[in-house]
Enzyme design. Sequence first.
Site, PDB file in Angstrom:
ATOM      1  N   GLU A 224       7.094   2.348  17.402  1.00 15.24           N
ATOM      2  CA  GLU A 224       7.224   1.139  18.461  1.00 15.24           C
ATOM      3  C   GLU A 224       8.453   0.437  18.781  1.00 15.24           C
ATOM      4  O   GLU A 224       8.991  -0.352  19.611  1.00 15.24           O
ATOM      5  CB  GLU A 224       6.965   0.138  17.732  1.00 15.24           C
ATOM      6  CG  GLU A 224       5.256  -0.577  17.769  1.00 15.24           C
ATOM      7  CD  GLU A 224       4.464  -1.463  16.648  1.00 15.24           C
ATOM      8  OE1 GLU A 224       4.807  -2.602  17.133  1.00 15.24           O
ATOM      9  OE2 GLU A 224       4.020  -0.862  15.719  1.00 15.24           O
TER      10      GLU A 224
ATOM     11  N   LYS B  44      13.605  -2.247  13.411  1.00 13.48           N
ATOM     12  CA  LYS B  44      12.777  -1.113  12.771  1.00 13.48           C
ATOM     13  C   LYS B  44      13.757  -0.051  12.757  1.00 13.48           C
ATOM     14  O   LYS B  44      14.358   0.600  12.862  1.00 13.48           O
ATOM     15  CB  LYS B  44      11.429  -0.512  12.912  1.00 13.48           C
ATOM     16  CG  LYS B  44      10.180  -1.321  12.222  1.00 13.48           C
ATOM     17  CD  LYS B  44      11.054  -0.814  10.582  1.00 13.48           C
ATOM     18  CE  LYS B  44      10.132   0.584  10.297  1.00 13.48           C
ATOM     19  NZ  LYS B  44       9.794   0.282   8.462  1.00 13.48           N
TER      20      LYS B  44
ATOM     21  N   GLY C 154       8.066  -0.528  -1.485  1.00 23.28           N
ATOM     22  CA  GLY C 154       7.275  -0.442  -0.479  1.00 23.28           C
ATOM     23  C   GLY C 154       6.017  -0.276  -1.120  1.00 23.28           C
ATOM     24  O   GLY C 154       4.613  -0.487  -0.395  1.00 23.28           O
ATOM     25  N   GLY C 155       5.704   0.383  -2.365  1.00 19.86           N
ATOM     26  CA  GLY C 155       4.970   1.018  -2.725  1.00 19.86           C
ATOM     27  C   GLY C 155       3.461   0.407  -3.329  1.00 19.86           C
ATOM     28  O   GLY C 155       2.224   0.772  -3.466  1.00 19.86           O
ATOM     29  N   ALA C 156       3.546  -1.588  -2.925  1.00 25.77           N
ATOM     30  CA  ALA C 156       2.498  -2.579  -3.221  1.00 25.77           C
ATOM     31  C   ALA C 156       2.020  -2.659  -2.317  1.00 25.77           C
ATOM     32  O   ALA C 156       0.808  -3.148  -1.409  1.00 25.77           O
ATOM     33  CB  ALA C 156       2.979  -3.298  -4.582  1.00 25.77           C
ATOM     34  N   GLY C 157       2.546  -2.145  -0.744  1.00 24.36           N
ATOM     35  CA  GLY C 157       1.954  -2.376   0.232  1.00 24.36           C
ATOM     36  C   GLY C 157       0.942  -1.394   1.153  1.00 24.36           C
ATOM     37  O   GLY C 157       0.349  -0.784  -0.029  1.00 24.36           O
ATOM     38  N   PHE C 158       0.191  -1.567   2.474  1.00 24.12           N
ATOM     39  CA  PHE C 158      -0.460  -0.662   2.858  1.00 24.12           C
ATOM     40  C   PHE C 158      -0.160   0.961   2.385  1.00 24.12           C
ATOM     41  O   PHE C 158      -0.686   1.743   2.141  1.00 24.12           O
ATOM     42  CB  PHE C 158      -0.547  -0.767   4.141  1.00 24.12           C
ATOM     43  CG  PHE C 158      -1.940  -0.200   4.976  1.00 24.12           C
ATOM     44  CD1 PHE C 158      -3.476   0.634   4.259  1.00 24.12           C
ATOM     45  CD2 PHE C 158      -1.558   0.179   5.843  1.00 24.12           C
ATOM     46  CE1 PHE C 158      -3.934   1.212   4.801  1.00 24.12           C
ATOM     47  CE2 PHE C 158      -2.546   1.132   6.961  1.00 24.12           C
ATOM     48  CZ  PHE C 158      -3.332   1.557   6.264  1.00 24.12           C
ATOM     49  N   ILE C 159       0.394   1.152   3.681  1.00 22.47           N
ATOM     50  CA  ILE C 159       0.772   2.602   3.486  1.00 22.47           C
ATOM     51  C   ILE C 159       1.521   2.988   1.867  1.00 22.47           C
ATOM     52  O   ILE C 159       0.954   3.925   1.105  1.00 22.47           O
ATOM     53  CB  ILE C 159       1.204   2.674   4.075  1.00 22.47           C
ATOM     54  CG1 ILE C 159       1.109   3.054   6.121  1.00 22.47           C
ATOM     55  CG2 ILE C 159       2.334   4.530   4.144  1.00 22.47           C
ATOM     56  CD1 ILE C 159       2.222   2.715   6.917  1.00 22.47           C
ATOM     57  N   GLY C 160       2.661   2.291   1.776  1.00 23.67           N
ATOM     58  CA  GLY C 160       3.313   2.682   0.523  1.00 23.67           C
ATOM     59  C   GLY C 160       2.050   3.013  -0.934  1.00 23.67           C
ATOM     60  O   GLY C 160       2.179   4.135  -2.070  1.00 23.67           O
TER      61      GLY C 160
END
Length: 353
Positions: free
Chosen positions: A135, A162, A8-14
């Site tokens: 959450e 999750k 997920g490194g192309a996402g927001f946190i990643g």
Amino acid sequence: MKRILVTGGAGFIGSCVVRRLVEAGNMVVTVDLLTYAGHAESLGTALDVPNHRFEHADIRDRRAVRRIMGLARPHAVIHLAAESHVDRSIDSPLEFVTTNVQGTVALLEAATDYWSGLGNTARRRFRFLHVSTDEVCGSLGSEGAFSESTPHRPNSPYAASKAASDHFARAWHRSFGLPVAISHCSNNYGPYQMPEKLVPVVILAALEGRPIPVYGDGENVRDWLFVEDHARALELILKKGMSGEVYNVGAEAEMTNIRLVRAICARMDTLLPESPHRPHADLIEFVADRPGHDRRYAIDSSRVRRELGWQPAVDLQEGLDLTVRWYLENRWWWRGIRDGGFEDRRRQGLRFG
Ligand SMILES: NC(=O)c1ccc[n+]([C@@H]2O[C@H](COP(=O)([O-])OP(=O)(O)OC[C@H]3O[C@@H](n4cnc5c(N)ncnc54)[C@H](O)[C@@H]3O)[C@@H](O)[C@H]2O)c1
């Protein structure tokens, strides 16, 4: 130098995690499917350096995940890939089950096979950091905060998926000995967050003079965490966290949605004195509430503070200021997403890594 596999490194946190790890000189392999939420462009200069490699792959694809694990030979895995938007999970939950649950299990299997083949010292030092969310614990009343031992009581399909992935991560530690750590964090905000999430929604609607939608009465409370502070906490959990343990990460910055929205509007008023849409708060419109909308989240992060020496460096006012400025100065990024420019580049076969 460590070799680290980031999903997920192309996402927001990643992307924030990858940019920081690469800059610190680690060898990083990013695995990302580049869904609607993933953009290689968010990786910035990390795309052009020899200590980073991008692998375009689906974590649900067991063969691909095994191949990449063998290629990366990581000292650690940071697992962030997920379907992450609560509203989308209400509209189409199945994708959340396949990526967040099945994908996590595929990754745990591949990591366990790889880890089993390591020597004793490498096996002991290896970490699989499963990044999860507060959450999973459901909703709070007006008092109290989630601790590491609060039971899972998810209310949305996103939170349920999750929560299930947390249970599998824990089970892989207990059943197979994989050195897993789990982190739960509160709502993140900062640069490179998808335009569909609350903070960017407000900034972009205010900038363009469109109605700013606020769910229900706007009194839902979230605990806001600047993304760089979160990434730093994950680095510390990798370095000093104990296998089999859970760590809560939160900045103790609780705010109702409506106050947050008004704070962003006030920043926009100051930063854009010529805007025809001032005062931006006049654009706020209350809309029908999200089904099952959790009322309040708050996170007790005393453990990471006490045991790992973490504390947030950016307070909410400063973080919102940095974020608003970033969206104003980086229109190429959100326009690339919104207008489909990044998609076109991808379709033209642009390769990364
Ligand atoms: N954003 C928050 O406030 C927050 C808070 C707590 C926890 N988290 C958790 O942190 C992680 C990252 O969140 P985010 O906000 O950066 O999410 P995001 O939606 O911005 O990024 C998710 C990334 O995962 C990738 N992805 C999705 N499905 C994939 C698949 N099948 N295979 C490979 N890659 C896939 C996407 O392309 C994208 O790059 C998630 O696990 C989320 O549950 C986020």
